[in-house]
Design a protein around this motif. Structure first.
Motif, PDB file in Angstrom:
ATOM      1  N   MET A 162       0.849  -1.190   0.000  1.00 54.76           N
ATOM      2  CA  MET A 162       0.000   0.000   0.000  1.00 54.76           C
ATOM      3  C   MET A 162       0.881   1.236   0.000  1.00 54.76           C
ATOM      4  O   MET A 162       1.845   1.315   0.770  1.00 54.76           O
ATOM      5  CB  MET A 162      -0.911   0.001   1.234  1.00 54.76           C
ATOM      6  CG  MET A 162      -1.789   1.248   1.339  1.00 54.76           C
ATOM      7  SD  MET A 162      -2.835   1.213   2.812  1.00 54.76           S
ATOM      8  CE  MET A 162      -3.928  -0.140   2.412  1.00 54.76           C
ATOM      9  N   THR A 163       0.547   2.177  -0.860  1.00 56.63           N
ATOM     10  CA  THR A 163       1.302   3.418  -0.897  1.00 56.63           C
ATOM     11  C   THR A 163       0.639   4.452  -0.013  1.00 56.63           C
ATOM     12  O   THR A 163      -0.563   4.415   0.242  1.00 56.63           O
ATOM     13  CB  THR A 163       1.382   3.952  -2.327  1.00 56.63           C
ATOM     14  OG1 THR A 163       0.051   4.172  -2.805  1.00 56.63           O
ATOM     15  CG2 THR A 163       2.097   2.965  -3.239  1.00 56.63           C
TER      16      THR A 163
ATOM     17  N   PRO B  74      -0.251   8.586   1.102  1.00 56.33           N
ATOM     18  CA  PRO B  74      -0.861   9.691   0.371  1.00 56.33           C
ATOM     19  C   PRO B  74       0.178  10.486  -0.403  1.00 56.33           C
ATOM     20  O   PRO B  74       1.349  10.530  -0.029  1.00 56.33           O
ATOM     21  CB  PRO B  74      -1.489  10.543   1.478  1.00 56.33           C
ATOM     22  CG  PRO B  74      -0.690  10.227   2.699  1.00 56.33           C
ATOM     23  CD  PRO B  74      -0.315   8.777   2.564  1.00 56.33           C
TER      24      PRO B  74
ATOM     25  N   THR C  86     -10.584  14.976  -7.726  1.00 62.80           N
ATOM     26  CA  THR C  86     -11.135  14.457  -6.467  1.00 62.80           C
ATOM     27  C   THR C  86     -10.839  12.980  -6.267  1.00 62.80           C
ATOM     28  O   THR C  86     -11.126  12.439  -5.196  1.00 62.80           O
ATOM     29  CB  THR C  86     -12.671  14.649  -6.424  1.00 62.80           C
ATOM     30  OG1 THR C  86     -13.302  13.719  -7.329  1.00 62.80           O
ATOM     31  CG2 THR C  86     -13.069  16.060  -6.787  1.00 62.80           C
ATOM     32  N   GLN C  87     -10.300  12.331  -7.282  1.00 57.87           N
ATOM     33  CA  GLN C  87     -10.068  10.893  -7.196  1.00 57.87           C
ATOM     34  C   GLN C  87      -8.800  10.603  -6.397  1.00 57.87           C
ATOM     35  O   GLN C  87      -7.807  11.325  -6.488  1.00 57.87           O
ATOM     36  CB  GLN C  87      -9.950  10.280  -8.595  1.00 57.87           C
ATOM     37  CG  GLN C  87     -11.149  10.570  -9.495  1.00 57.87           C
ATOM     38  CD  GLN C  87     -12.456  10.095  -8.891  1.00 57.87           C
ATOM     39  OE1 GLN C  87     -12.635   8.917  -8.618  1.00 57.87           O
ATOM     40  NE2 GLN C  87     -13.383  11.028  -8.695  1.00 57.87           N
ATOM     41  N   ASP C  88      -8.831   9.540  -5.610  1.00 61.33           N
ATOM     42  CA  ASP C  88      -7.664   9.066  -4.853  1.00 61.33           C
ATOM     43  C   ASP C  88      -7.185  10.068  -3.810  1.00 61.33           C
ATOM     44  O   ASP C  88      -6.018  10.028  -3.380  1.00 61.33           O
ATOM     45  CB  ASP C  88      -6.503   8.711  -5.801  1.00 61.33           C
ATOM     46  CG  ASP C  88      -6.880   7.622  -6.779  1.00 61.33           C
ATOM     47  OD1 ASP C  88      -7.564   6.662  -6.368  1.00 61.33           O
ATOM     48  OD2 ASP C  88      -6.506   7.735  -7.967  1.00 61.33           O
ATOM     49  N   LEU C  89      -8.060  10.993  -3.394  1.00 62.33           N
ATOM     50  CA  LEU C  89      -7.679  11.916  -2.332  1.00 62.33           C
ATOM     51  C   LEU C  89      -7.518  11.173  -1.016  1.00 62.33           C
ATOM     52  O   LEU C  89      -8.237  10.221  -0.726  1.00 62.33           O
ATOM     53  CB  LEU C  89      -8.757  12.991  -2.152  1.00 62.33           C
ATOM     54  CG  LEU C  89      -8.813  14.133  -3.152  1.00 62.33           C
ATOM     55  CD1 LEU C  89      -9.986  15.048  -2.814  1.00 62.33           C
ATOM     56  CD2 LEU C  89      -7.517  14.921  -3.167  1.00 62.33           C
ATOM     57  N   ASP C  90      -6.586  11.637  -0.210  1.00 59.42           N
ATOM     58  CA  ASP C  90      -6.481  11.147   1.157  1.00 59.42           C
ATOM     59  C   ASP C  90      -7.562  11.864   1.966  1.00 59.42           C
ATOM     60  O   ASP C  90      -7.505  13.077   2.156  1.00 59.42           O
ATOM     61  CB  ASP C  90      -5.091  11.463   1.714  1.00 59.42           C
ATOM     62  CG  ASP C  90      -4.924  10.990   3.147  1.00 59.42           C
ATOM     63  OD1 ASP C  90      -5.769  10.206   3.625  1.00 59.42           O
ATOM     64  OD2 ASP C  90      -3.947  11.414   3.795  1.00 59.42           O
TER      65      ASP C  90
ATOM     66  N   GLN D  44      -3.018  18.745  -2.393  1.00 61.28           N
ATOM     67  CA  GLN D  44      -2.946  17.365  -2.872  1.00 61.28           C
ATOM     68  C   GLN D  44      -3.737  17.109  -4.157  1.00 61.28           C
ATOM     69  O   GLN D  44      -3.240  16.408  -5.057  1.00 61.28           O
ATOM     70  CB  GLN D  44      -3.397  16.389  -1.784  1.00 61.28           C
ATOM     71  CG  GLN D  44      -3.104  14.945  -2.167  1.00 61.28           C
ATOM     72  CD  GLN D  44      -3.847  13.946  -1.308  1.00 61.28           C
ATOM     73  OE1 GLN D  44      -4.955  14.201  -0.860  1.00 61.28           O
ATOM     74  NE2 GLN D  44      -3.233  12.800  -1.080  1.00 61.28           N
TER      75      GLN D  44
ATOM     76  N   LEU E 129      -2.048  15.432  -7.541  1.00 59.73           N
ATOM     77  CA  LEU E 129      -2.558  14.205  -8.152  1.00 59.73           C
ATOM     78  C   LEU E 129      -2.940  14.428  -9.612  1.00 59.73           C
ATOM     79  O   LEU E 129      -2.700  13.570 -10.463  1.00 59.73           O
ATOM     80  CB  LEU E 129      -3.770  13.707  -7.369  1.00 59.73           C
ATOM     81  CG  LEU E 129      -3.504  13.131  -5.971  1.00 59.73           C
ATOM     82  CD1 LEU E 129      -4.807  12.979  -5.208  1.00 59.73           C
ATOM     83  CD2 LEU E 129      -2.797  11.791  -6.071  1.00 59.73           C
TER      84      LEU E 129
END
Length: 309
Positions: free
Chosen positions: A1-2, A4, A134-138, A267, A271
């Motif tokens: 797992m990576t 943020p 908005t995708q993959d935001l922490d 962020q 991204l």
């Protein structure tokens, strides 16, 4: 797992620039008459019922403690007048539908689109890029941004544009609240400091009006006694002088909170990447200017008046 994505601090300026664009789109839900009409049609009479129900709806049928905590700058009793009683009038799902319908109707009016008219491809592309941000935001530590991001994106382009702007707006707002809490600034104190900073800026601008105490206090529900007590606490920290004017230390504290907010909001653009962010800024600017033209200046939300062009 990576972990943020951690954007470089230099990208904070990009975060602020993009905020001025997407925030203008988002706030149509507060300033557009079509938005107010949609809440009225859903049975929510009076501005604040629609405001609290619509904005809190991603949280579910939240009680007043949750709304007081997440909305931050509202006087608690002011919140309790609407929440949780508003959920006797409408479900969270119903509030979401009314809010989206009103926002889309307002955007159509601002952009000169007739009912049923397909938005231009440029707006569809802007909606897709804004949604991609908005995708993959922490979402850890983002109590409003996280639930907003979990909602299914609408298919209709204007609804998708507004949805993505709202996710980013709440994500940024969560970071702003965190910065204020870390600085030891309460909800009423944040408004008092903002009003003092605005007043100083107005004086520097040869009399241009700031939002001011009268308006900020009224739309957040604080009493005179509570406002004056918050001002006294800020004065004790050296952030206001004896007359209630902001000091150099207060200006520095305000800038520090704003800078921390921008860093925490960077962020999405890290991204999305610089090329797509630049493309989005160009596509979104005309719509943002059209929306911003409908806003009062100055306004409690803090959206700056758009530059010409």
């Amino acid at each position: 797992m990576t972990g943020p994505v951690i954007p470089p601090e230099s990208s904070a300026s990009t975060a602020r620039r993009m905020w001025t664009l997407f925030e203008a789109v988002h706030v149509m839900t507060y300033f557009g008459p079509q938005a107010a009409a949609a809440f009225e049609a859903a049975g929510l009479h009076g501005f604040w019922r629609g405001y609290f129900a619509g904005r809190a709806a991603p949280l579910g049928a939240a009680g007043s403690p949750v709304v007081i905590a997440t909305f931050f700058s509202f006087q608690p009793a002011f919140v309790r007048r609407a929440v949780p009683a508003v959920w006797d009038l409408i479900t969270p799902a119903g509030a979401l539908r009314a809010r989206e319908a009103g926002a889309v109707a307002t955007l159509r009016a601002r952009l000169g689109l007739a009912d049923g008219q397909v938005p231009p491809d440029s707006l569809g592309r802007a909606a897709d890029l804004l949604l991609a941000a908005t995708q993959d935001l922490d979402i850890a530590g983002r109590p409003l941004g996280g639930p907003s991001a979990a909602l299914a994106p609408p298919a209709e382009p204007l609804a998708r544009l507004w949805h993505a702007a709202t996710v980013l707006r709440e994500h940024r707002g969560d970071g702003h609240v965190a910065a204020l809490v870390a600085a030891g600034v309460g909800g009423c104190e944040a408004l008092v400091l903002r009003s003092a900073v605005d007043e100083a800026a107005a004086q520097d601008a040869a009399g241009a009006a700031g939002v001011g105490r009268a308006r900020m206090q009224a739309v957040r529900g604080w009493t005179d006694e509570e406002w004056d007590a918050a001002a006294a606490r800020l004065a004790a920290r050296g952030w206001l002088d004896g007359g209630g004017a902001v000091t150099a230390a207060g200006q520095a504290a305000h800038r520090a909170v704003e800078a921390a907010t921008d860093v925490a909001a960077a962020q999405p653009w890290a991204l999305l990447g610089p090329a797509r962010t630049a493309e989005l800024a160009g596509l979104l600017a005309p719509a943002a200017r059209a929306c911003a033209a409908a806003l009062p200046y100055p306004n409690p939300v803090g959206v700056p008046e758009p530059a010409a062009g």
